[in-house]
Design an enzyme around this catalytic site. Structure first.
Site, PDB file in Angstrom:
ATOM      1  N   ARG A  24      -5.039 -29.799  84.387  1.00  0.00           N
ATOM      2  CA  ARG A  24      -4.893 -28.344  84.272  1.00  0.00           C
ATOM      3  C   ARG A  24      -3.553 -27.942  84.886  1.00  0.00           C
ATOM      4  O   ARG A  24      -2.823 -27.121  84.360  1.00  0.00           O
ATOM      5  CB  ARG A  24      -6.054 -27.601  84.937  1.00  0.00           C
ATOM      6  CG  ARG A  24      -5.789 -26.111  85.088  1.00  0.00           C
ATOM      7  CD  ARG A  24      -7.022 -25.221  85.208  1.00  0.00           C
ATOM      8  NE  ARG A  24      -8.074 -25.771  86.026  1.00  0.00           N
ATOM      9  CZ  ARG A  24      -8.024 -25.918  87.361  1.00  0.00           C
ATOM     10  NH1 ARG A  24      -6.963 -25.538  88.044  1.00  0.00           N
ATOM     11  NH2 ARG A  24      -9.043 -26.443  88.013  1.00  0.00           N
ATOM     12  N   ASP A  34       7.725 -10.532  72.545  1.00  0.00           N
ATOM     13  CA  ASP A  34       6.919 -11.439  71.735  1.00  0.00           C
ATOM     14  C   ASP A  34       7.808 -11.853  70.562  1.00  0.00           C
ATOM     15  O   ASP A  34       8.075 -11.062  69.664  1.00  0.00           O
ATOM     16  CB  ASP A  34       5.647 -10.720  71.264  1.00  0.00           C
ATOM     17  CG  ASP A  34       4.735 -11.629  70.433  1.00  0.00           C
ATOM     18  OD1 ASP A  34       5.242 -12.580  69.812  1.00  0.00           O
ATOM     19  OD2 ASP A  34       3.519 -11.365  70.384  1.00  0.00           O
ATOM     20  N   TYR A  40       1.319  -6.342  67.864  1.00  0.00           N
ATOM     21  CA  TYR A  40       0.225  -7.195  67.371  1.00  0.00           C
ATOM     22  C   TYR A  40      -1.138  -6.644  67.837  1.00  0.00           C
ATOM     23  O   TYR A  40      -1.314  -6.298  69.004  1.00  0.00           O
ATOM     24  CB  TYR A  40       0.429  -8.622  67.905  1.00  0.00           C
ATOM     25  CG  TYR A  40      -0.649  -9.576  67.503  1.00  0.00           C
ATOM     26  CD1 TYR A  40      -0.768  -9.999  66.181  1.00  0.00           C
ATOM     27  CD2 TYR A  40      -1.565 -10.045  68.427  1.00  0.00           C
ATOM     28  CE1 TYR A  40      -1.773 -10.874  65.800  1.00  0.00           C
ATOM     29  CE2 TYR A  40      -2.579 -10.927  68.055  1.00  0.00           C
ATOM     30  CZ  TYR A  40      -2.672 -11.335  66.743  1.00  0.00           C
ATOM     31  OH  TYR A  40      -3.672 -12.190  66.371  1.00  0.00           O
ATOM     32  N   LYS A  85       2.022 -19.931  64.794  1.00  0.00           N
ATOM     33  CA  LYS A  85       2.734 -19.471  63.599  1.00  0.00           C
ATOM     34  C   LYS A  85       3.891 -20.415  63.267  1.00  0.00           C
ATOM     35  O   LYS A  85       3.669 -21.562  62.990  1.00  0.00           O
ATOM     36  CB  LYS A  85       3.182 -18.027  63.822  1.00  0.00           C
ATOM     37  CG  LYS A  85       2.104 -17.126  64.459  1.00  0.00           C
ATOM     38  CD  LYS A  85       0.896 -16.890  63.572  1.00  0.00           C
ATOM     39  CE  LYS A  85      -0.287 -16.240  64.280  1.00  0.00           C
ATOM     40  NZ  LYS A  85      -0.029 -15.050  65.036  1.00  0.00           N
TER      41      LYS A  85
HETATM   42  C1  LIG Z   1      -0.788 -14.300  66.049  1.00  0.00           C
HETATM   43  C2  LIG Z   1      -0.005 -13.503  66.999  1.00  0.00           C
HETATM   44  C3  LIG Z   1      -0.383 -13.412  68.345  1.00  0.00           C
HETATM   45  C4  LIG Z   1      -1.637 -14.064  68.889  1.00  0.00           C
HETATM   46  O1  LIG Z   1      -1.554 -15.442  68.867  1.00  0.00           O
HETATM   47  P1  LIG Z   1      -2.808 -16.429  68.723  1.00  0.00           P
HETATM   48  O2  LIG Z   1      -2.165 -17.775  68.703  1.00  0.00           O
HETATM   49  O3  LIG Z   1      -3.511 -16.079  67.460  1.00  0.00           O
HETATM   50  O4  LIG Z   1      -3.680 -16.203  69.904  1.00  0.00           O
HETATM   51  C5  LIG Z   1       0.438 -12.691  69.190  1.00  0.00           C
HETATM   52  N1  LIG Z   1       1.544 -12.063  68.743  1.00  0.00           N
HETATM   53  C6  LIG Z   1       1.921 -12.119  67.454  1.00  0.00           C
HETATM   54  C7  LIG Z   1       3.152 -11.409  67.008  1.00  0.00           C
HETATM   55  C8  LIG Z   1       1.164 -12.842  66.534  1.00  0.00           C
HETATM   56  O5  LIG Z   1       1.539 -12.866  65.252  1.00  0.00           O
END
Ligand SMILES: *Cc1c(COP(=O)(O)O)cnc(C)c1O
Length: 381
Positions: free
Chosen positions: A50, A174, A102, A199
């Protein structure tokens, strides 16, 4: 010694390259929870997975290098990464957030962090005066996405980090939609970069993962403490898969963007389409990013049936998520952004006829042929 200069080499050689012990060109998957200690208090730098795992560490040093930060941290999902960053704040703190952030980020603030009296202020962060005005005494961070999801609004990263610096608060970006190949917020003054590595960084729609990169040792120590204390870490096998995905980031993104630009050209001339959202001509985006990225949103005209469109796509899959090699379409109003109240959705422009498209790296003719037939099929005659 790093004997390369360019990003498209760094994705392959960055962080910790290979395995010193055997010469393997890939970092091994250290599938272990614990590590044998020689004597009490004497170990090889690893105690419990961890806290630290060599495969995860390789990934963490890779993303830190790619984002030009001080340290990186890998989490079990983008939301776990966001949750770790939000755990920096205390009761009474407020965070300014972009108005079409998001949906999951909005939800965790609105429904979880509010239990701890950590609240948010929704601001149109493309409007710097509005941001400046929103930064009152209790505001401790500005959290932006640029481009935003799904309307691809562009916020000036450098201007936001300047406002944050002036008020001695954090600027958080982000960077999921752009990846460090197209945009590097820390170079523009941001303090923290977050990724849903699910992504583009993963790139193959086969893992859920999140990353955080910070710009200072002080923040690195805080996030490391939160990561170890709350435990939302990425597993060794998924860390390996993410390193593997990142190796092809540059070539994938080049093809993604090339296809996206061609789809935008196609949509511009297509009957039945209005409001194409793609930031390639935005002056601020040009200044801070390599190009317009991969995401496109567009609206069908009133006399087109949105359900029929989604029923008709065959090659392009109807699915949540984005950033994989395959083209995906989704309906933000009922899928990704359903957790945002209808009135806010409407105010920002997430209409019921809005379609979001994550352009894959397939042959462009197959992508356009499928969109063409689905749009034609959805016209109400
Ligand atoms: C998908 C997404 C998230 C969340 O991520 P997960 O891997 O699904 O938990 C956060 N910010 C953006 C811009 C996203 O497209």
């Amino acid at each position: 010694m790093k004997n390369y200069k360019n990003f498209d080499s760094a994705v392959i050689h960055g962080g910790i390259f290979g395995d010193e012990k055997t010469g393997a060109v890939n970092v091994p998957i250290y599938q272990t929870s614990t590590y044998e200690q020689k004597r009490l208090g004497k170990h090889k730098g690893w105690e419990y997975s961890r806290t630290g795992n060599p495969t995860r560490t390789a990934l963490e040093s890779l993303i830190a290098e790619l984002e030009h930060g001080v340290a990186g941290f890998a989490f079990a999902s983008g939301m776990a990464a966001i949750t770790a960053v939000l755990s920096l704040f205390k009761s009474g703190d407020r965070i300014v957030i972009s108005d079409n952030i998001y949906g999951g980020t909005f939800r965790v603030l609105d429904k979880v962090f509010n239990h701890f009296n950590i609240n948010y202020k929704i601001v149109d962060t493309t409007n710097l005066e509005a941001v400046e005005k929103a930064v009152t005494e209790d505001v401790k961070a500005i959290f932006i996405e640029t481009p935003t999801n799904p309307l691809l609004h562009i916020t000036d990263i450098k201007a936001i980090s300047d406002i944050a610096k002036k008020h001695h608060i954090l600027s958080i970006v982000d960077n999921t939609f752009m990846t460090p190949y197209l945009q590097r917020p820390i170079e523009l003054g941001s303090d923290i970069v977050i990724h849903s590595a699910t992504k583009y960084l993963g790139g193959h729609s086969d893992i859920i993962a999140g990353l955080v990169v910070v710009n200072s040792i002080e923040l690195a120590e805080k996030i490391a403490f939160i990561q170890n204390s709350t435990g939302g870490i990425l597993q060794p096998f998924d860390s390996f898969l993410l390193i593997r995905g990142i190796k092809t980031l540059a070539v994938r993104m080049d093809r993604h963007v090339e296809n996206a630009e061609k789809v935008v050209e196609y949509l511009k001339n297509k009957k039945g389409i209005k409001n194409i959202y793609y930031p390639s001509n935005n002056a601020i985006n040009k200044k801070q990013a390599k190009n317009g990225g991969v995401m496109i949103s567009f609206e069908l005209e009133k006399n087109y049936d949105i359900n029929k469109f989604f029923d008709s796509v065959k090659f392009v899959a109807l699915a949540e998520s984005l950033g994989g090699v395959e083209s995906l379409v989704c309906h933000p109003a009922s899928m990704t952004h359903a957790s945002i109240p209808a009135d806010i959705r409407k105010k920002v422009g997430i209409t019921d006829n809005l379609i979001r498209l994550s352009v894959g790296i397939e042959n462009i003719n197959d992508i356009i042929t499928d969109l063409e037939q689905a749009i034609n099929e959805s016209e109400v005659k």
